[in-house]
Design a protein around this motif. Structure first.
Motif, PDB file in Angstrom:
ATOM      1  N   THR A  34      74.206  -0.208  90.069  1.00  0.00           N
ATOM      2  CA  THR A  34      75.591  -0.562  90.343  1.00  0.00           C
ATOM      3  C   THR A  34      75.678  -0.985  91.809  1.00  0.00           C
ATOM      4  OG1 THR A  34      76.145   1.742  90.877  1.00  0.00           O
ATOM      5  CG2 THR A  34      76.518   1.027  88.613  1.00  0.00           C
ATOM      6  N   GLY A  35      76.690  -1.774  92.119  1.00  0.00           N
ATOM      7  CA  GLY A  35      76.807  -2.257  93.495  1.00  0.00           C
ATOM      8  C   GLY A  35      76.597  -3.759  93.570  1.00  0.00           C
ATOM      9  N   PRO A  36      76.460  -4.300  94.777  1.00  0.00           N
ATOM     10  CA  PRO A  36      76.445  -5.749  94.968  1.00  0.00           C
ATOM     11  C   PRO A  36      75.222  -6.454  94.390  1.00  0.00           C
ATOM     12  CG  PRO A  36      76.003  -4.609  97.044  1.00  0.00           C
ATOM     13  CD  PRO A  36      76.435  -3.571  96.065  1.00  0.00           C
ATOM     14  N   LEU A  37      74.118  -5.722  94.178  1.00  0.00           N
ATOM     15  CA  LEU A  37      72.884  -6.342  93.683  1.00  0.00           C
ATOM     16  C   LEU A  37      72.602  -5.971  92.231  1.00  0.00           C
ATOM     17  CD1 LEU A  37      70.676  -5.831  96.867  1.00  0.00           C
ATOM     18  CD2 LEU A  37      72.044  -7.829  96.240  1.00  0.00           C
ATOM     19  N   GLU A  38      73.651  -5.652  91.514  1.00  0.00           N
ATOM     20  CA  GLU A  38      73.524  -5.203  90.124  1.00  0.00           C
ATOM     21  C   GLU A  38      72.780  -6.212  89.251  1.00  0.00           C
ATOM     22  OE1 GLU A  38      76.561  -4.233  86.392  1.00  0.00           O
ATOM     23  OE2 GLU A  38      77.302  -4.145  88.457  1.00  0.00           O
ATOM     24  N   ALA A  39      73.069  -7.501  89.425  1.00  0.00           N
ATOM     25  CA  ALA A  39      72.429  -8.532  88.592  1.00  0.00           C
ATOM     26  C   ALA A  39      70.917  -8.531  88.788  1.00  0.00           C
ATOM     27  CB  ALA A  39      73.007  -9.909  88.925  1.00  0.00           C
ATOM     28  N   TYR A  40      70.493  -8.382  90.048  1.00  0.00           N
ATOM     29  CA  TYR A  40      69.055  -8.340  90.331  1.00  0.00           C
ATOM     30  C   TYR A  40      68.420  -7.105  89.695  1.00  0.00           C
ATOM     31  CZ  TYR A  40      70.259 -11.585  94.205  1.00  0.00           C
ATOM     32  OH  TYR A  40      70.715 -12.623  94.970  1.00  0.00           O
ATOM     33  N   ILE A  70      61.759   6.855  84.463  1.00  0.00           N
ATOM     34  CA  ILE A  70      62.901   7.615  84.988  1.00  0.00           C
ATOM     35  C   ILE A  70      63.708   6.671  85.869  1.00  0.00           C
ATOM     36  CG2 ILE A  70      63.589   9.593  86.406  1.00  0.00           C
ATOM     37  CD1 ILE A  70      60.618  10.621  85.823  1.00  0.00           C
ATOM     38  N   THR A  71      64.983   6.450  85.545  1.00  0.00           N
ATOM     39  CA  THR A  71      65.784   5.519  86.338  1.00  0.00           C
ATOM     40  C   THR A  71      66.711   6.264  87.293  1.00  0.00           C
ATOM     41  OG1 THR A  71      67.485   5.377  84.613  1.00  0.00           O
ATOM     42  CG2 THR A  71      65.719   3.740  84.552  1.00  0.00           C
ATOM     43  N   LYS A  72      66.841   5.706  88.502  1.00  0.00           N
ATOM     44  CA  LYS A  72      67.691   6.283  89.548  1.00  0.00           C
ATOM     45  C   LYS A  72      68.514   5.167  90.186  1.00  0.00           C
ATOM     46  CE  LYS A  72      65.657  10.459  89.591  1.00  0.00           C
ATOM     47  NZ  LYS A  72      66.374  11.726  89.345  1.00  0.00           N
ATOM     48  N   ASP A  73      69.828   5.264  90.077  1.00  0.00           N
ATOM     49  CA  ASP A  73      70.719   4.263  90.668  1.00  0.00           C
ATOM     50  C   ASP A  73      71.020   4.638  92.122  1.00  0.00           C
ATOM     51  OD1 ASP A  73      72.626   2.361  91.242  1.00  0.00           O
ATOM     52  OD2 ASP A  73      74.190   3.252  89.988  1.00  0.00           O
ATOM     53  N   ASP A  74      70.627   3.762  93.063  1.00  0.00           N
ATOM     54  CA  ASP A  74      70.918   4.044  94.477  1.00  0.00           C
ATOM     55  C   ASP A  74      72.102   3.232  95.004  1.00  0.00           C
ATOM     56  OD1 ASP A  74      69.970   1.471  94.959  1.00  0.00           O
ATOM     57  OD2 ASP A  74      68.136   2.118  95.968  1.00  0.00           O
ATOM     58  N   GLN A  75      72.714   2.401  94.134  1.00  0.00           N
ATOM     59  CA  GLN A  75      73.886   1.598  94.495  1.00  0.00           C
ATOM     60  C   GLN A  75      73.625   0.667  95.682  1.00  0.00           C
ATOM     61  OE1 GLN A  75      77.485   4.052  94.801  1.00  0.00           O
ATOM     62  NE2 GLN A  75      76.574   5.542  93.412  1.00  0.00           N
ATOM     63  N   GLY A  76      72.359   0.482  96.032  1.00  0.00           N
ATOM     64  CA  GLY A  76      72.027  -0.357  97.178  1.00  0.00           C
ATOM     65  C   GLY A  76      72.273   0.303  98.513  1.00  0.00           C
ATOM     66  N   LYS A  77      72.468   1.641  98.506  1.00  0.00           N
ATOM     67  CA  LYS A  77      72.793   2.369  99.737  1.00  0.00           C
ATOM     68  C   LYS A  77      71.580   3.152 100.239  1.00  0.00           C
ATOM     69  CE  LYS A  77      77.632   2.882  98.315  1.00  0.00           C
ATOM     70  NZ  LYS A  77      78.700   3.836  97.915  1.00  0.00           N
ATOM     71  N   ALA A  94      57.606  12.409  89.360  1.00  0.00           N
ATOM     72  CA  ALA A  94      57.142  11.025  89.205  1.00  0.00           C
ATOM     73  C   ALA A  94      55.765  10.842  89.831  1.00  0.00           C
ATOM     74  CB  ALA A  94      58.141  10.061  89.838  1.00  0.00           C
ATOM     75  N   ASP A  95      54.884  10.178  89.091  1.00  0.00           N
ATOM     76  CA  ASP A  95      53.540   9.880  89.616  1.00  0.00           C
ATOM     77  C   ASP A  95      53.567   8.660  90.532  1.00  0.00           C
ATOM     78  OD1 ASP A  95      51.864  11.825  87.983  1.00  0.00           O
ATOM     79  OD2 ASP A  95      52.894  10.746  86.382  1.00  0.00           O
ATOM     80  N   ILE A  96      54.390   7.696  90.169  1.00  0.00           N
ATOM     81  CA  ILE A  96      54.521   6.430  90.897  1.00  0.00           C
ATOM     82  C   ILE A  96      55.993   6.042  90.870  1.00  0.00           C
ATOM     83  CG2 ILE A  96      53.934   3.958  90.884  1.00  0.00           C
ATOM     84  CD1 ILE A  96      51.346   4.707  89.407  1.00  0.00           C
ATOM     85  N   ALA A  97      56.487   5.449  91.949  1.00  0.00           N
ATOM     86  CA  ALA A  97      57.860   4.944  91.961  1.00  0.00           C
ATOM     87  C   ALA A  97      57.844   3.438  92.184  1.00  0.00           C
ATOM     88  CB  ALA A  97      58.684   5.626  93.041  1.00  0.00           C
ATOM     89  N   ILE A  98      58.894   2.787  91.699  1.00  0.00           N
ATOM     90  CA  ILE A  98      59.083   1.344  91.861  1.00  0.00           C
ATOM     91  C   ILE A  98      60.492   1.123  92.390  1.00  0.00           C
ATOM     92  CG2 ILE A  98      59.259  -0.875  90.652  1.00  0.00           C
ATOM     93  CD1 ILE A  98      57.256   0.376  88.588  1.00  0.00           C
ATOM     94  N   GLY A  99      60.645   0.250  93.371  1.00  0.00           N
ATOM     95  CA  GLY A  99      61.974  -0.067  93.880  1.00  0.00           C
ATOM     96  C   GLY A  99      61.908  -0.475  95.338  1.00  0.00           C
ATOM     97  N   THR A 100      63.034  -0.733  95.920  1.00  0.00           N
ATOM     98  CA  THR A 100      64.317  -0.848  95.272  1.00  0.00           C
ATOM     99  C   THR A 100      64.854  -2.241  95.485  1.00  0.00           C
ATOM    100  OG1 THR A 100      66.572   0.104  95.140  1.00  0.00           O
ATOM    101  CG2 THR A 100      65.459   0.231  97.257  1.00  0.00           C
ATOM    102  N   THR A 101      66.087  -2.487  95.090  1.00  0.00           N
ATOM    103  CA  THR A 101      66.651  -3.830  95.081  1.00  0.00           C
ATOM    104  C   THR A 101      67.001  -4.315  96.488  1.00  0.00           C
ATOM    105  OG1 THR A 101      67.663  -3.043  93.022  1.00  0.00           O
ATOM    106  CG2 THR A 101      68.228  -5.257  93.751  1.00  0.00           C
ATOM    107  N   SER A 102      67.610  -3.459  97.270  1.00  0.00           N
ATOM    108  CA  SER A 102      68.038  -3.802  98.629  1.00  0.00           C
ATOM    109  C   SER A 102      66.910  -3.576  99.636  1.00  0.00           C
ATOM    110  CB  SER A 102      69.246  -2.944  99.008  1.00  0.00           C
ATOM    111  OG  SER A 102      69.357  -2.778 100.404  1.00  0.00           O
ATOM    112  N   SER A 103      66.745  -4.523 100.562  1.00  0.00           N
ATOM    113  CA  SER A 103      65.734  -4.342 101.613  1.00  0.00           C
ATOM    114  C   SER A 103      66.086  -3.179 102.530  1.00  0.00           C
ATOM    115  CB  SER A 103      65.590  -5.623 102.439  1.00  0.00           C
ATOM    116  OG  SER A 103      64.858  -6.590 101.728  1.00  0.00           O
ATOM    117  N   ALA A 104      67.376  -3.024 102.864  1.00  0.00           N
ATOM    118  CA  ALA A 104      67.789  -1.921 103.738  1.00  0.00           C
ATOM    119  C   ALA A 104      67.489  -0.577 103.084  1.00  0.00           C
ATOM    120  CB  ALA A 104      69.270  -2.039 104.064  1.00  0.00           C
TER     121      ALA A 104
END
Length: 394
Positions: A34-40, A70-77, A94-104
């Motif tokens: 959720t948040g400004p990068l939801e589409a990505y 396992i999904t975790k919504d960070d809202q781009g924050k 979690a053994d490995i994580a993938i993410g996230t959408t926002s560079s910040a």
């Protein structure tokens, strides 16, 4: 059956179930659901799930272990992202994580991976610092970085006798992108005539556009304004409205997600370079992704669908190669590792764990039957065609 026997069997079943659960391969996806990068973010998740499906031939198991996402919504924050990643490693196992959408948010996550001594595969955040000055040994990136975007565009449009001026947002993304673009452009024989930077919230490009026109209009040969911009403002359309063709000036920029490519229909013939466009890569993985995505969603896969897919392929390849999810064994397996993706082969560079990968020079074609601009391939820019700087301090 005696009570003792029943208790023994019950405890054995619990132990077996616990052991089986412990053998799950737990992959955390931290993303801006959720948040400004939801589409990505939505594209990333779709691609990740389809990638695991393809890589495991529908079994969703690797090296005998069931893949659990396992999904975790960070809202781009950034603060939420740090907490979500820590929770994934520490509470969810979690053994490995993938993410996230926002560079910040991703930059905030890098120390969390280091503190927990766990792998973080960065997808799709692009900031150079992620595999540059802020990098640590637990970070791998399947997504492209800002330098790959900028350098591929320089290689795509730069030639002897071409003069270029740039327009970018006045913050790290824009300035770093132009710096990488300039460095690569100089090697092509093209000339850089001017750089213009505008605030991220700019909506009126009249003054900056006129300065760019003035810098180019009297130059001989081909003249191009290259734009690097993220978010609102729509500088390409605004510059096009100012009629650069009266000075023989062309516009150029990189690729984008399909909804954004709708605006490119006003720019037939425009050239640039892109990370992914569904109709360009020709390989069995992309053929499967395009066909399956069209069948399931009645639409072709987009930019970040391919990225999520690539991350899944990297995880499966790494675990199969390491025969373990031990972090040090994974790092040893992944450094220099080649793996297949919808874009073809990617390679994790040993020095900074950035995935080296093809990019694609394109020319815009307008097809009335297609809602967005079609990116016609001009040529594949292969790994060896782009000199991507190593920017970390390793």
């Amino acid at each position: 059956m005696s009570l003792m026997r029943k208790l023994f069997l019950a405890s054995a079943l619990v132990a077996a179930a616990t052991a089986a659960q412990a053998e799950d391969l737990k992959v955390a996806l931290v993303y801006g659901k959720t948040g400004p990068l939801e589409a990505y973010a939505k594209q990333t998740e779709t691609g990740l799930r389809m990638g695991f499906e393809y890589a495991t031939k529908n079994s969703m198991t690797v090296d005998g272990r069931k893949i659990v996402i396992i999904t975790k919504d960070d809202q781009g924050k950034p603060d939420l992202s740090k907490a979500a990643l820590a929770e994934a490693y520490q509470d969810d196992g979690a053994d490995i994580a993938i993410g996230t959408t926002s560079s910040a948010a991703t930059l905030a996550d890098l120390p969390v991976a280091e503190e927990n001594k766990k792998i973080l595969i960065v997808e799709p955040a692009v900031a150079d610092q992620i595999t540059g000055e802020k990098w640590n040994r637990y970070i791998f990136r399947t997504g492209r970085n800002s330098s790959q975007d900028a350098i591929s565009n320089a290689v795509a449009i730069g030639k002897q006798g071409v003069t270029v001026a740039t327009l970018a947002q006045d913050y790290a993304f824009g300035r770093d992108g132009v710096a990488a673009f300039k460095e690569a452009l100089a090697k092509t024989g093209a000339t850089l005539a001017a750089e213009e930077y505008a605030p991220t919230n700019t909506s009126d490009f009249t003054a900056v556009g006129q300065r760019l026109f003035d810098a180019l209009k009297d130059k001989p040969g081909r003249k191009i304004i290259w734009v690097i911009w993220a978010g609102g403002g729509d500088p390409l359309t605004k510059l096009q409205d100012m009629d650069p063709k009266r000075y023989g000036i062309e516009l150029s920029t990189g690729g984008n997600i399909l909804p954004a490519l709708a605006a490119y229909k006003r720019l037939p013939g425009m050239e640039g370079a892109t990370y992914y466009y569904y109709d360009i890569p020709k390989n069995p993985i992309n053929d499967w992704l395009v066909a399956e995505h069209q069948k399931r969603f009645n639409a072709p896969p987009d930019f970040f669908t391919a990225g999520g897919f690539a991350a899944a392929m990297a995880v499966v390849t790494a675990v199969e190669k390491a025969k373990s999810t031990d972090t040090d064994k994974l790092i040893a397996a992944m450094e220099g590792m080649a793996f297949d993706t919808p874009k073809g082969k990617m390679v994790f560079r040993k020095e900074d764990h950035q995935a080296l990968q093809s990019m694609y020079a394109f020319k815009v074609k307008v097809d009335p039957a297609v809602a967005w601009a079609v990116l016609e391939p001009v040529r594949e820019l292969k790994i060896e065609d782009m000199d991507i700087p190593i920017r970390n301090k390793r």
